[in-house]
Design an enzyme around this catalytic site. Sequence first.
Site, short mmCIF file in Angstrom:
data_model
loop_
_atom_site.label_atom_id
_atom_site.label_comp_id
_atom_site.label_asym_id
_atom_site.label_seq_id
_atom_site.Cartn_x
_atom_site.Cartn_y
_atom_site.Cartn_z
N HIS A 152 0.81 -1.23 0.00
CA HIS A 152 0.00 0.00 0.00
C HIS A 152 0.84 1.28 0.00
O HIS A 152 0.81 2.07 -0.95
CB HIS A 152 -0.90 0.04 1.24
C1 BDR Z 1 -3.02 0.79 5.33
O1 BDR Z 1 -3.21 0.21 6.61
C2 BDR Z 1 -1.99 -0.16 7.18
O2 BDR Z 1 -2.09 -1.43 7.75
C3 BDR Z 1 -0.96 -0.09 6.08
O3 BDR Z 1 0.29 0.30 6.60
C4 BDR Z 1 -1.52 0.94 5.14
O4 BDR Z 1 -1.12 2.24 5.50
C5 BDR Z 1 -3.71 -0.07 4.31
O5 BDR Z 1 -5.08 -0.11 4.55
#
Ligand code: BDR
Length: 322
Positions: free
Chosen positions: A251
């Site tokens: 992500h």
């Molecule tokens: C987001 O949630 C976190 O767990 C990850 O680091 C990312 O920023 C994804 O939904």
Amino acid sequence: MMTQASPTGSTPRRIVIDTDPGQDDAVAILLALASPELKVEAITTVAGNVPVALTTKNACALLELAGRRDIPVFEGAARPLHRAPISAEHVHGETGMAGANLPPPKLRPQAIDAATHLIDLLRREPAGTITLVCLGPMTNLALALTHAPDIVSRIAQIVAMGGAQREGGNITPTAEFNFFVDPHAARIVMRSGVPITLLPLDVTHRAIATPARLKPIAAIGSRVTDMVVRMLGAEDRFEKLKYGWEGGALHDPLTIGFLLRPDLFSGRTCNVDVEVDAPLCLGQSIVDLWAVTDRVPNALWINDVQADAFYSLLTERLALLD
Ligand code: BDR
Ligand code: CA
């Protein structure tokens, strides 16, 4: 569909990374540190994937790994604005960076808190010169904007990982984790008037860290890439087990990828707001993709990426770190 123009010129773009490392946050930080187009002015930490004491410790450990003790770390909010903390050890492990196995850092955070630092920095530097990259719940930024509304016009732009529409949610059926943890903060930021680019699940789920994409990173064989592959290639990665995917979604690094190569991304300028009341939809990003309301467009909503080109860029840049 539209694509933003590439940033040009040789002066590095000055960024502050607001983050909750976090396995994917860690890769985003390393990608930024390896990229001469960017100058990381500071790292601010927030409670999210794990409590803030751990996200701060992880940020310090990453800077030491990369030999960048010169970058200051400012610890931020320990809890969301109005809700009880929610964390994601089920994804990132108890330390927040399962598999990293970094030694305890000597580097310590600065004496002032993240929101205060953001306000001071934005007031001190010329308007429009600082870009904020948000990789976790937006609590720090919301606090800064609430206490010092004058900084709105001083922020060059916000590039944030958050929200979801086409993909549904990853923490509830309707909400993405960062927006869900602190929906009130996300709403304050989305309604602030600062130009915002959002990298939601709609795009991050198109950039899976498959074994084929990790292989060239593993082949580099440095301390940094060994750590990245230990984190991203683990057999017990959440999305592998839960969704049956070949690997996890990467992500947060897409925010840095967007700053480096916006031509690899596409999306649409539209209004994005955040639900803070409805129990079933708390933290849902409400995306007016087809302009069916008269709400003013406030964000560039990214929904696609040339994923292989992004992984090539990531591999090339990580190879520059020891
Ligand atoms: C987001 O949630 C976190 O767990 C990850 O680091 C990312 O920023 C994804 O939904
Ligand atoms: Ca994160």
